[in-house]
Write an enzyme that holds these catalytic residues in place. Sequence first.
Site, PDB file in Angstrom:
ATOM      1  N   ARG A   1       2.067   7.533 -11.163  1.00  0.00           N
ATOM      2  CA  ARG A   1       0.733   7.454 -10.552  1.00  0.00           C
ATOM      3  C   ARG A   1       0.124   8.848 -10.392  1.00  0.00           C
ATOM      4  O   ARG A   1      -1.078   9.019 -10.561  1.00  0.00           O
ATOM      5  CB  ARG A   1       0.817   6.738  -9.204  1.00  0.00           C
ATOM      6  CG  ARG A   1       1.218   5.278  -9.385  1.00  0.00           C
ATOM      7  CD  ARG A   1       1.390   4.574  -8.065  1.00  0.00           C
ATOM      8  NE  ARG A   1       0.133   4.381  -7.379  1.00  0.00           N
ATOM      9  CZ  ARG A   1       0.038   4.100  -6.083  1.00  0.00           C
ATOM     10  NH1 ARG A   1       1.124   4.011  -5.350  1.00  0.00           N
ATOM     11  NH2 ARG A   1      -1.133   3.913  -5.537  1.00  0.00           N
TER      12      ARG A   1
ATOM     13  N   ARG B   1     -12.187   5.740 -10.577  1.00  0.00           N
ATOM     14  CA  ARG B   1     -10.935   6.436 -10.891  1.00  0.00           C
ATOM     15  C   ARG B   1     -10.956   7.019 -12.294  1.00  0.00           C
ATOM     16  O   ARG B   1      -9.984   7.657 -12.692  1.00  0.00           O
ATOM     17  CB  ARG B   1      -9.781   5.444 -10.784  1.00  0.00           C
ATOM     18  CG  ARG B   1      -8.965   5.572  -9.485  1.00  0.00           C
ATOM     19  CD  ARG B   1      -7.849   4.569  -9.578  1.00  0.00           C
ATOM     20  NE  ARG B   1      -6.747   4.823  -8.709  1.00  0.00           N
ATOM     21  CZ  ARG B   1      -6.545   4.196  -7.549  1.00  0.00           C
ATOM     22  NH1 ARG B   1      -7.420   3.332  -7.095  1.00  0.00           N
ATOM     23  NH2 ARG B   1      -5.449   4.436  -6.862  1.00  0.00           N
TER      24      ARG B   1
ATOM     25  N   LYS C   1      -6.892   8.545   1.604  1.00  0.00           N
ATOM     26  CA  LYS C   1      -8.239   7.988   1.398  1.00  0.00           C
ATOM     27  C   LYS C   1      -8.439   6.731   2.240  1.00  0.00           C
ATOM     28  O   LYS C   1      -9.435   6.577   2.919  1.00  0.00           O
ATOM     29  CB  LYS C   1      -8.470   7.631  -0.079  1.00  0.00           C
ATOM     30  CG  LYS C   1      -8.357   8.781  -1.045  1.00  0.00           C
ATOM     31  CD  LYS C   1      -8.612   8.344  -2.483  1.00  0.00           C
ATOM     32  CE  LYS C   1      -7.627   7.309  -3.001  1.00  0.00           C
ATOM     33  NZ  LYS C   1      -6.237   7.803  -3.107  1.00  0.00           N
TER      34      LYS C   1
ATOM     35  N   ARG D   1       5.000   5.464   3.355  1.00  0.00           N
ATOM     36  CA  ARG D   1       3.913   4.507   3.642  1.00  0.00           C
ATOM     37  C   ARG D   1       4.487   3.088   3.778  1.00  0.00           C
ATOM     38  O   ARG D   1       5.327   2.672   2.988  1.00  0.00           O
ATOM     39  CB  ARG D   1       2.881   4.542   2.515  1.00  0.00           C
ATOM     40  CG  ARG D   1       1.820   3.462   2.675  1.00  0.00           C
ATOM     41  CD  ARG D   1       0.564   3.766   1.918  1.00  0.00           C
ATOM     42  NE  ARG D   1       0.730   3.884   0.483  1.00  0.00           N
ATOM     43  CZ  ARG D   1      -0.256   4.243  -0.334  1.00  0.00           C
ATOM     44  NH1 ARG D   1      -1.454   4.523   0.134  1.00  0.00           N
ATOM     45  NH2 ARG D   1      -0.041   4.336  -1.633  1.00  0.00           N
TER      46      ARG D   1
ATOM     47  N   ARG E   1       5.357  -0.766  -0.564  1.00  0.00           N
ATOM     48  CA  ARG E   1       4.754  -1.343  -1.775  1.00  0.00           C
ATOM     49  C   ARG E   1       5.609  -1.017  -2.986  1.00  0.00           C
ATOM     50  O   ARG E   1       6.160   0.076  -3.080  1.00  0.00           O
ATOM     51  CB  ARG E   1       3.351  -0.746  -1.976  1.00  0.00           C
ATOM     52  CG  ARG E   1       2.267  -1.485  -1.233  1.00  0.00           C
ATOM     53  CD  ARG E   1       0.980  -0.704  -1.126  1.00  0.00           C
ATOM     54  NE  ARG E   1       0.540  -0.087  -2.363  1.00  0.00           N
ATOM     55  CZ  ARG E   1      -0.577   0.649  -2.443  1.00  0.00           C
ATOM     56  NH1 ARG E   1      -1.328   0.849  -1.391  1.00  0.00           N
ATOM     57  NH2 ARG E   1      -0.930   1.181  -3.588  1.00  0.00           N
TER      58      ARG E   1
HETATM   59  P1  ADP Z   1      -4.429   6.561  -0.091  1.00  0.00           P
HETATM   60  O1  ADP Z   1      -5.393   5.506   0.388  1.00  0.00           O
HETATM   61  O2  ADP Z   1      -5.124   7.837  -0.485  1.00  0.00           O
HETATM   62  O3  ADP Z   1      -3.504   6.080  -1.166  1.00  0.00           O
HETATM   63  P2  ADP Z   1      -3.217   6.294   2.576  1.00  0.00           P
HETATM   64  O4  ADP Z   1      -4.423   6.408   3.467  1.00  0.00           O
HETATM   65  O5  ADP Z   1      -2.625   4.937   2.415  1.00  0.00           O
HETATM   66  O6  ADP Z   1      -3.504   6.974   1.131  1.00  0.00           O
HETATM   67  O7  ADP Z   1      -2.113   7.324   3.122  1.00  0.00           O
HETATM   68  C1  ADP Z   1      -0.841   7.446   2.483  1.00  0.00           C
HETATM   69  C2  ADP Z   1       0.268   7.547   3.551  1.00  0.00           C
HETATM   70  O8  ADP Z   1       0.150   8.797   4.234  1.00  0.00           O
HETATM   71  C3  ADP Z   1       0.182   6.464   4.622  1.00  0.00           C
HETATM   72  O9  ADP Z   1       1.502   6.121   4.998  1.00  0.00           O
HETATM   73  C4  ADP Z   1      -0.576   7.135   5.775  1.00  0.00           C
HETATM   74  O10 ADP Z   1      -0.198   6.588   7.038  1.00  0.00           O
HETATM   75  C5  ADP Z   1      -0.114   8.593   5.632  1.00  0.00           C
HETATM   76  N1  ADP Z   1      -1.163   9.557   5.979  1.00  0.00           N
HETATM   77  C6  ADP Z   1      -2.495   9.471   5.748  1.00  0.00           C
HETATM   78  N2  ADP Z   1      -3.149  10.561   6.205  1.00  0.00           N
HETATM   79  C7  ADP Z   1      -2.199  11.387   6.720  1.00  0.00           C
HETATM   80  C8  ADP Z   1      -2.218  12.697   7.359  1.00  0.00           C
HETATM   81  N3  ADP Z   1      -3.356  13.366   7.526  1.00  0.00           N
HETATM   82  N4  ADP Z   1      -1.028  13.211   7.767  1.00  0.00           N
HETATM   83  C9  ADP Z   1       0.143  12.530   7.582  1.00  0.00           C
HETATM   84  N5  ADP Z   1       0.233  11.316   7.003  1.00  0.00           N
HETATM   85  C10 ADP Z   1      -0.917  10.741   6.575  1.00  0.00           C
HETATM   86  P1  AMP Z   2      -4.603   1.911  -4.501  1.00  0.00           P
HETATM   87  O1  AMP Z   2      -4.409   0.872  -3.458  1.00  0.00           O
HETATM   88  O2  AMP Z   2      -6.012   2.500  -4.476  1.00  0.00           O
HETATM   89  O3  AMP Z   2      -3.540   2.983  -4.468  1.00  0.00           O
HETATM   90  O4  AMP Z   2      -4.506   1.187  -5.925  1.00  0.00           O
HETATM   91  C1  AMP Z   2      -3.312   0.558  -6.341  1.00  0.00           C
HETATM   92  C2  AMP Z   2      -3.367   0.286  -7.833  1.00  0.00           C
HETATM   93  O5  AMP Z   2      -4.454  -0.602  -8.143  1.00  0.00           O
HETATM   94  C3  AMP Z   2      -3.591   1.508  -8.732  1.00  0.00           C
HETATM   95  O6  AMP Z   2      -2.389   2.222  -9.006  1.00  0.00           O
HETATM   96  C4  AMP Z   2      -4.184   0.838  -9.971  1.00  0.00           C
HETATM   97  O7  AMP Z   2      -3.180   0.214 -10.759  1.00  0.00           O
HETATM   98  C5  AMP Z   2      -5.049  -0.268  -9.384  1.00  0.00           C
HETATM   99  N1  AMP Z   2      -6.430   0.189  -9.143  1.00  0.00           N
HETATM  100  C6  AMP Z   2      -7.061   0.283  -7.933  1.00  0.00           C
HETATM  101  N2  AMP Z   2      -8.313   0.737  -8.082  1.00  0.00           N
HETATM  102  C7  AMP Z   2      -8.489   0.953  -9.417  1.00  0.00           C
HETATM  103  C8  AMP Z   2      -9.565   1.446 -10.225  1.00  0.00           C
HETATM  104  N3  AMP Z   2     -10.728   1.834  -9.677  1.00  0.00           N
HETATM  105  N4  AMP Z   2      -9.369   1.523 -11.561  1.00  0.00           N
HETATM  106  C9  AMP Z   2      -8.216   1.149 -12.131  1.00  0.00           C
HETATM  107  N5  AMP Z   2      -7.155   0.699 -11.443  1.00  0.00           N
HETATM  108  C10 AMP Z   2      -7.279   0.601 -10.094  1.00  0.00           C
END
Ligand code: ADP
Ligand code: AMP
Length: 213
Positions: free
Chosen positions: A171, A88, A13, A127, A160
Amino acid sequence: MRLIMLGAPGAGKGTQAARLAEAYKIPHISTGDIFRANIKGGTELGKKAKSYMDQGKLVPDELVCDLVADRIAQEDCKEGFILDGFPRTIPQAEALDAALSGMNLKMDAAVNVDVPDENIVNRMGGRRACVKCGATYHVVYNKPAVEGICNTCGSELILRDDDKPETVQTRLSVYHEQTQPLIEYYEKAGILKTVDGTQSMDAVFEGIKSLLG
Ligand code: ADP
Ligand code: AMP
């Protein structure tokens, strides 16, 4: 363009939201980034959010909804915005609808980045996030130019705490229980667009742009 990014944690995302924000010249609003900035800044909100985040649980709705309502009312959101990590839960989606209808606005699309759980574990384990600007990389799929260093700001990249394997499982369960019902919510609202998130980052980006027309 007012967009919601839906999908499991680690589905991509944030990666796609950053690209879309640049392409459509609208702000990328990540509630996860807002919480992490508050934790780093030692604010009251950060202190409250940290214990939930560390456990892989959701921060309570009441700490999130007003924060987002205030953010989307700001001047830079006039032409649109991308919500990443919000809503969420169903009550968060209802709060968003209420905030928007108060401004006579509606969301244009909810983009579901669809990735099965087995790929998620790999994505989150690989990541790496910048300690300073929050940019994200992947040790295999999106390497920084210099290992362990952010391309954008030169700061250190870390795994992280909530991307450690023991927290990833929690999660994912939280996602299936509390967030996945939003797919049906936005399908019923007629704005759901689903993209195959297992493709390359470029292919996912092109897929989303063509879905948005
Ligand atoms: P989210 O915001 O949904 O938690 P991220 O955008 O941070 O996810 O992506 C999670 C991990 O996967 C990151 O390390 C990112 O670089 C990698 N990633 C994202 N999109 C792709 C893809 N299409 N193919 C492979 N790896 C990806
Ligand atoms: P993210 O960076 O989107 O993966 O979010 C990291 C963490 O932040 C999540 O696992 C939740 O603990 C908290 N968080 C982020 N956005 C929300 C939301 N909209 N509602 C509740 N918790 C959230």
